[in-house]
Design an enzyme around this catalytic site. Structure first.
Site, mmCIF file in Angstrom:
data_model
loop_
_atom_site.group_PDB
_atom_site.id
_atom_site.type_symbol
_atom_site.label_atom_id
_atom_site.label_comp_id
_atom_site.label_asym_id
_atom_site.label_seq_id
_atom_site.Cartn_x
_atom_site.Cartn_y
_atom_site.Cartn_z
ATOM 1 C CG ASP A 195 -17.953 -66.666 138.080
ATOM 2 O OD1 ASP A 195 -18.431 -66.347 139.185
ATOM 3 O OD2 ASP A 195 -18.130 -66.012 137.037
ATOM 4 C CE LYS A 212 -3.960 -69.279 133.169
ATOM 5 N NZ LYS A 212 -3.771 -69.641 131.754
ATOM 6 C CG ASP A 247 -4.458 -72.194 130.006
ATOM 7 O OD1 ASP A 247 -4.823 -72.306 131.189
ATOM 8 O OD2 ASP A 247 -3.447 -71.561 129.662
#
Length: 411
Positions: free
Chosen positions: A241, A238, A236
């Site tokens: 960028d 996420k 996880d």
């Protein structure tokens, strides 16, 4: 087949043919609006609108980044009937582009998912070739029911992403929708939890960056447990960028996530570049591996900032990368219509509605039957239990029972 783009050079001919098309359609009695598919059908729709006095809606090719930013221009109300006018009827690709508007309206709460599914199925079975034969001949069950009523094995056949296909099969074989969030802070705790809950889960969700002492040996042991108990690993992370950095974060750094995690979560706020960066990074690995992404469309925390527009853009991004996107992280049943995508819903717990930090919880039954979850993420409900294995078994049974009830409604 005649190119109708040349029709507009002769106004009399264009008007006569437009009215003949309208008379042939027999749609005028109960039609509230007309909408010409950009671009060649626009003058045809305009001529018909002027002659019949039926209001015309304008569907833009894309949302402008200035002004009202509307995709549909015109006055209309919920329940109105709109006839879509196309200049060429072959594959119907332009009409299928117009169908995207239905998904946007659904995400905004203007139409329900049943309506979207109905229109999508109708268009799918109505596409024809120039010789009059049908392009698609879907199975009867697919034509009758939507995502939430299809079994996981049926949906596996409709998925384009290898990892979502694999996950669908695991869920069917093990009879579980359970994903346990391994929110622990030592490598030994991660491994102990994976061993305990492994038989009852389809996915183990990890947070490598909160584990103080995660080693390469721990990662090797974890992947061995995943193979032993037949579950997938979801890191996880996420990613959010720019593409270049996201690709490096995925393949390099202390954990080389791409080498061991079957699935990862991705925020879409930085745009399409993040998926391009992750995909490029993955392509540079040797040997090649199959991986999948879950795009974060909604979160389970109170007052998150993911607007309907953000959700809509995330869904579009998922549709653009069908071979890499396994599904979406979301809380609502009307976000996903494509049966090949998997809905991963966090914040599931048998007791408690929220914690002191804004985390909201749904019961297993509510998550599956109301929220539309395909995979339900349980964290503290299992991790903090006196016996995580028994807790995982209880959650697994409740989730599978709710799934069976959901699928049974289509029979």
């Amino acid at each position: 087949m005649h190119n109708l783009r040349t029709l507009q050079t002769g106004l009399g001919c264009a008007e006569e043919l437009s009215l003949l098309l309208w008379d042939f359609s027999h749609e005028g009695e109960d039609c509230d609006h007309l909408c010409g598919v950009p671009y060649t059908a626009l003058p045809i729709a305009t001529l018909i609108s002027v002659h019949t006095r039926i209001p015309m809606l304008i569907r833009r090719k894309e949302i402008k980044k200035y002004g009202t930013k509307k995709l549909i221009e015109g006055k209309f109300s919920r329940g109105d009937k709109c006839v879509i006018i196309e200049d060429v009827v072959t594959s119907g690709s332009s009409i299928l582009e117009t169908l995207k508007i239905m998904h946007i309206l659904c995400e905004a709460g203007k139409v329900d998912i049943a309506t979207v599914d109905s229109v999508e199925r109708y268009l799918a079975v109505s596409q024809i070739r120039p010789d009059g034969t049908f392009i698609n001949n879907p199975e009867p069950r697919e034509a009758k029911v939507g995502r939430l009523n299809l079994s996981f094995s049926e949906r596996a056949q409709l998925s384009h992403c290898p990892m979502s296909k694999r996950l669908f099969h695991i869920m069917s074989e093990k009879k579980t929708l359970l994903c346990v969030a391994a929110d622990v802070t030592t490598g030994s705790e991660v491994l102990a939890l994976a061993e305990q809950v492994g038989p009852y889960i389809c996915v183990l969700k990890t947070h490598a960056d909160i584990v103080d002492d995660l080693t390469d040996d721990d990662i090797a042991a974890l992947t061995a447990l995943a193979e032993k108990h037949n579950f997938l690993i979801l890191e996880d992370r996420k990613f959010a960028d720019i593409g270049h950095i996201a690709g490096l974060q995925y393949t390099q750094g202390p954990h080389h996530i791409a080498t061991w995690s079957d699935l990862v979560t991705v925020h879409t706020l930085s745009g399409e570049g993040v998926l391009k960066g992750l995909t490029l990074g993955l392509g540079a690995l040797s040997p090649a591996v199959n991986r999948g992404f879950f795009l974060v469309a909604e979160m389970s925390s109170q007052d998150h900032l993911m607007s309907p527009e953000y959700v809509s853009a995330t869904v579009k991004m998922a549709q653009k990368y069908p071979h890499m996107v396994a599904g979406l992280v979301c809380q609502s049943s009307n976000i996903i219509s494509a049966p090949g995508l998997i809905q991963l819903t966090p914040g599931v717990k048998i007791s408690d509605n929220a914690d002191s930090l804004g985390q909201c919880y749904n019961s297993p039954e509510h998550a599956v039957l109301t929220c539309g979850a395909d995979v339900a993420v349980v964290g503290r409900g299992v991790v903090s239990a006196d016996n995580p294995a028994l807790a995982a078994l209880e959650y697994s049974k409740k989730l599978w029972s709710a799934y069976q009830r959901r699928v049974a409604t289509a029979k």
